[in-house]
Design an enzyme around this catalytic site. Structure first.
Site, short mmCIF file in Angstrom:
data_model
loop_
_atom_site.label_atom_id
_atom_site.label_comp_id
_atom_site.label_asym_id
_atom_site.label_seq_id
_atom_site.Cartn_x
_atom_site.Cartn_y
_atom_site.Cartn_z
CG HIS A 26 -1.96 -1.00 1.31
ND1 HIS A 26 -2.22 -1.74 2.43
CD2 HIS A 26 -2.85 -1.42 0.38
CE1 HIS A 26 -3.22 -2.57 2.20
NE2 HIS A 26 -3.62 -2.40 0.95
CE LYS A 50 -11.44 -7.25 1.19
NZ LYS A 50 -10.24 -6.50 0.78
NE ARG A 104 -2.07 -7.37 -4.28
CZ ARG A 104 -2.82 -7.78 -3.28
NH1 ARG A 104 -2.27 -8.03 -2.11
NH2 ARG A 104 -4.12 -7.94 -3.42
CB SER A 141 -4.60 -6.40 4.38
OG SER A 141 -4.09 -5.16 3.97
O1 PNS Z 1 -8.91 -2.81 -0.02
P1 PNS Z 1 -10.19 -3.30 -0.64
O2 PNS Z 1 -11.08 -3.97 0.40
O3 PNS Z 1 -9.95 -4.18 -1.82
O4 PNS Z 1 -10.98 -1.99 -1.15
C1 PNS Z 1 -12.22 -2.10 -1.81
C2 PNS Z 1 -12.99 -0.79 -1.76
C3 PNS Z 1 -13.24 -0.42 -0.31
C4 PNS Z 1 -12.17 0.30 -2.41
C5 PNS Z 1 -14.33 -1.00 -2.50
O5 PNS Z 1 -15.05 -1.99 -1.84
C6 PNS Z 1 -15.17 0.26 -2.62
O6 PNS Z 1 -14.88 1.11 -3.44
N1 PNS Z 1 -16.20 0.40 -1.76
C7 PNS Z 1 -17.03 1.61 -1.72
C8 PNS Z 1 -18.48 1.32 -2.10
C9 PNS Z 1 -18.77 1.72 -3.53
O7 PNS Z 1 -18.63 2.86 -3.92
N2 PNS Z 1 -19.24 0.72 -4.33
C10 PNS Z 1 -19.64 0.91 -5.70
C11 PNS Z 1 -18.54 0.98 -6.73
S1 PNS Z 1 -17.41 -0.34 -6.71
#
Ligand code: PNS
Length: 174
Positions: A26, A50, A104, A141
Site C-alpha cells: 500500500h 469484509k 499485483r 493485508s
Molecule cells: O482494499 P479493498 O477492500 O480491496 O478496497 C475495496 C474498496 C473499499 C475500495 C471498494 O469496496 C469500494 O470502493 N467500496 C465503496 C463502495 C462503492 O462505492 N461501491 C460501488 C462501486 S465499486
C-alpha cells in the site's frame, strides 16, 4: 461532461482501500501516486464484504504514522475515512477526478475492473492502475492478519508503525 464532473480535478486523486492493516505494498502505491498528482487522498473505506480486524480510526492513524515516517513520501498526502455512501461521493467531496489502485496480479485486475467500470458509469471518474514493486506483489493485508493473529513476525511486510502496533497489540487481540 456531466454535472457530477464539475469541480473534479484530474490533478487530485484518491487511493481507496480497506487498509486492514496498511502494508508495504500500500505504501509503495501511495508513494508513487503522490508523485503523480498535486493532492492525494488516501481513504479508509468500509468494505461490506469484509469483516475487518482494526477499527477504521486505527487504520487511519496507522496510515498517518506510516506516511509521516516514510522519508521518500511527498508532503501532499491526506488521510481520511469514508463509511457512508459511494466512493465516488467521497471523491467528489474532495474534488478528485481520479481513483488510483495498485495491481499485483491478474487476480487484482479481475477484482478491480468491474469496480473501475461501475465508478466510471456512476460519476465519469477514471481509475488509474499502478504496478507496485514486484517484491511487494505477494503481500496482502489478509496474509498479514493471519500471520499476526498466529503470533508470527510481520515486520517484513508492513511499515514500521504497523509492525510496532501489531507487536504491542499481541496475537490474542485478533
Ligand atoms: O482494499 P479493498 O477492500 O480491496 O478496497 C475495496 C474498496 C473499499 C475500495 C471498494 O469496496 C469500494 O470502493 N467500496 C465503496 C463502495 C462503492 O462505492 N461501491 C460501488 C462501486 S465499486
Amino acid at each position: 461532461m456531466t454535472d457530477r464532473l464539475i469541480g473534479m480535478s484530474s490533478r487530485i486523486a484518491v487511493v481507496p482501500g480497506s487498509f486492514d492493516p496498511p502494508t508495504l505494498g500500500h505504501l509503495d502505491v501511495i508513494r508513487r501516486a503522490a508523485r503523480l498528482y498535486d493532492e492525494l487522498h488516501v481513504v479508509v473505506v468500509h468494505n461490506p464484504d469484509k469483516a475487518g480486524m482494526l477499527p477504521a480510526a486505527q487504520r487511519v492513524s496507522l496510515l498517518e504514522q506510516s506516511i509521516a515516517e516514510d522519508e521518500a513520501m511527498s508532503g501532499n498526502v491526506i488521510v481520511g475515512a469514508w463509511s457512508v455512501g459511494l466512493l465516488v461521493d467521497y471523491a467528489q467531496e474532495v474534488g478528485a477526478g481520479v481513483l488510483v489502485k495498485g495491481i499485483r496480479s491478474q487476480v487484482d485486475v479481475a477484482y478491480e475492473t468491474p469496480m473501475a467500470v461501475v465508478n466510471r458509469h456512476l460519476a465519469d471518474i477514471e481509475t488509474v492502475f499502478l504496478l507496485p514493486e514486484p517484491s511487494h506483489a505477494l503481500v496482502s493485508s489478509s496474509l498479514v492478519r493471519q500471520v499476526a493473529g498466529l503470533g508470527g513476525d510481520v515486520s517484513p511486510y508492513v511499515p514500521p508503525a504497523v509492525s510496532r502496533f501489531l507487536a504491542r497489540a499481541g496475537a490474542n487481540d485478533f
